[in-house]
Design an enzyme around this catalytic site. Structure first.
Site, PDB file in Angstrom:
ATOM      1  N   ASP A   3      54.698  -5.210  52.703  1.00 59.77           N
ATOM      2  CA  ASP A   3      55.937  -4.651  52.687  1.00 59.77           C
ATOM      3  C   ASP A   3      57.022  -5.540  53.418  1.00 59.77           C
ATOM      4  O   ASP A   3      58.253  -5.144  53.619  1.00 59.77           O
ATOM      5  CB  ASP A   3      56.108  -3.241  53.238  1.00 59.77           C
ATOM      6  CG  ASP A   3      55.753  -3.123  54.687  1.00 59.77           C
ATOM      7  OD1 ASP A   3      55.190  -4.155  55.337  1.00 59.77           O
ATOM      8  OD2 ASP A   3      55.495  -1.862  55.243  1.00 59.77           O
ATOM      9  N   ASP A   4      56.429  -6.603  54.239  1.00 56.02           N
ATOM     10  CA  ASP A   4      57.498  -7.492  55.131  1.00 56.02           C
ATOM     11  C   ASP A   4      57.906  -8.559  54.244  1.00 56.02           C
ATOM     12  O   ASP A   4      58.841  -8.961  54.586  1.00 56.02           O
ATOM     13  CB  ASP A   4      56.608  -8.124  56.119  1.00 56.02           C
ATOM     14  CG  ASP A   4      55.891  -7.051  57.120  1.00 56.02           C
ATOM     15  OD1 ASP A   4      56.662  -6.119  57.415  1.00 56.02           O
ATOM     16  OD2 ASP A   4      54.737  -6.962  57.495  1.00 56.02           O
ATOM     17  N   SER A  17      59.808  -2.529  54.635  1.00 58.85           N
ATOM     18  CA  SER A  17      58.854  -1.553  55.375  1.00 58.85           C
ATOM     19  C   SER A  17      59.459  -0.142  55.654  1.00 58.85           C
ATOM     20  O   SER A  17      60.558   0.084  55.429  1.00 58.85           O
ATOM     21  CB  SER A  17      59.006  -2.130  57.195  1.00 58.85           C
ATOM     22  OG  SER A  17      58.351  -3.524  57.139  1.00 58.85           O
ATOM     23  N   ASN A  30      50.253  -6.588  58.021  1.00 53.59           N
ATOM     24  CA  ASN A  30      51.623  -6.255  58.302  1.00 53.59           C
ATOM     25  C   ASN A  30      51.973  -6.671  59.900  1.00 53.59           C
ATOM     26  O   ASN A  30      51.289  -7.049  60.590  1.00 53.59           O
ATOM     27  CB  ASN A  30      51.807  -4.749  58.321  1.00 53.59           C
ATOM     28  CG  ASN A  30      52.957  -4.054  58.654  1.00 53.59           C
ATOM     29  OD1 ASN A  30      53.911  -4.309  57.668  1.00 53.59           O
ATOM     30  ND2 ASN A  30      53.439  -3.328  59.556  1.00 53.59           N
ATOM     31  N   SER A  83      47.127  -4.371  59.172  1.00 58.05           N
ATOM     32  CA  SER A  83      48.090  -4.298  59.824  1.00 58.05           C
ATOM     33  C   SER A  83      47.786  -4.912  61.385  1.00 58.05           C
ATOM     34  O   SER A  83      46.858  -4.671  61.760  1.00 58.05           O
ATOM     35  CB  SER A  83      48.901  -3.049  60.172  1.00 58.05           C
ATOM     36  OG  SER A  83      49.061  -2.396  58.823  1.00 58.05           O
TER      37      SER A  83
END
Length: 353
Positions: free
Chosen positions: A29-30, A61, A138, A171
């Site tokens: 999502d970055d 994010s 993440n 993450s």
């Protein structure tokens, strides 16, 4: 296996057999320019796996599993880090690698675009699926049950698992960095990728030929603490609940805007434990103590078979049909007839959708 240096990891990678190579789809999502993503991508490729990345064109994010498609066929602004200019197609290859793709949508949307557009058109031998989906690492940890609906990293993984692909969401605790600013073997993005690779590789190496990396509908949530001295912290089996946080809305009187913070003390609701091994420590607690947490989850949100669930159902016992209800009992024939009238609703939508 515990790797204490980049040299040791590289040596281990040299032993990887292409006979064990997997088709691995990656996302996050970055954004597709993430240093963490690119470093893990390189390690997986060096290990002999065939890897394709499809990740957001911009930082995404906190989008969870929402599926938001690009509303334009072309980028209206440059992608993150100006890697792709405005006016370029909303989906395409990164200039640095033919196997790294961007899409101007949410993380879950990127997963679906990968499966239903990128792979069929450009990787037909993948047969519109993958052996494994890996998200991240993440920037920042994703701990506790609340982030299962909040984290885009987890959301992209959920999307893959929903399409019958084993998924691992990872993450780490380092800060955001463009991939072209990652320099040296001691860079935090490199260290995060090394630990991530160690966990992913362990799952792969302990999977028998012809067996899926994870059971159908299963996923794994991995969280990595701040890393020091290039060593891998203890890796611990955990559960999502246990000292886990959830959010509060914090209002700024000066700006008139809201931001988030964590509930203090931690909320009981987010830490109510019903499923799985209740003796396992919570992942939030483990990462706070410097360990790497590995939690296993499934797509099945159904509550456990216990007294609490029975009490909930009992409250509508006078309305429901079927066993345990006071209404008309249903039969398989009745259900099938209703399904015929509504059309197919329970058919799978895996590869070939």
């Amino acid at each position: 296996m515990r790797l204490s240096s980049y040299t040791a990891l590289t040596a281990a990678l040299g032993l990887a057999s292409t006979a064990d190579a997997l088709k691995i789809l990656m996302g996050n999502d970055d954004g597709f320019g993430s240093g963490n993503l690119r470093e893990l991508y390189k390690l997986l490729v060096d290990a002999g796996h065939e890897v394709v990345v499809v990740a957001p064109a911009q930082q995404q994010s906190g989008k969870g599993g929402t599926v938001i498609w690009s509303e334009t066929a072309n980028l209206t602004i440059p992608s993150q880090y100006n890697l792709i200019p405005a006016g370029a197609p909303s989906v395409g290859r990164d200039n640095s690698s033919q196997d790294i793709w961007y899409y101007d949508g949410t993380p879950a949307a990127c997963t679906f675009v990968a499966l239903d557009w990128v792979l069929p058109r450009y990787y037909p031998e993948w047969k519109q699926t993958a052996d494994l989906f890996v998200a991240g690492p993440n920037y920042g940890t994703n701990l506790g049950a609340f982030v299962m609906g909040l984290s885009g990293t987890v959301g992209a993984t959920f999307a893959a698992i929903s399409r019958s692909i084993p998924g691992i969401a990872i993450s780490a605790s380092n800060r955001a960095v463009p991939y072209f600013n990652v320099t040296g073997a001691s860079h935090p993005a490199v260290l995060a990728a090394q630990v991530s690779f160690e966990v992913v590789n362990e799952f792969i190496e302990n999977t028998m030929d012809g067996q899926a990396v994870l059971p159908l509908g299963y996923g794994v949530n991995v969280n990595i603490p701040t890393l020091v001295n290039g060593t891998t912290p203890p890796i611990i089996k955990t559960r999502l609940t246990g000292n886990a946080n959830t959010d509060v809305a914090v209002y700024n009187e000066t700006t008139g805007l809201f931001d988030w913070d964590n509930v203090d003390p931690v909320a009981a609701g987010i830490n109510a434990a019903y499923n799985g091994d209740l003796s396992l420590p919570g992942e939030t607690w483990v990462v706070a103590g410097g360990g790497v947490s590995v939690s296993v989850f499934t797509m099945d949100y159904t509550s456990p078979s216990n007294t609490y669930t029975e009490l909930v159902f009992d409250k509508i016992g006078g309305l429901v049909v079927g066993e345990g209800g006071n209404g008309t009992k249903y039969s398989r024939r009745m259900v099938e007839e209703r399904m015929r009238k509504r059309g197919a609703m329970l058919s799978g939508r895996d590869g070939g959708a």
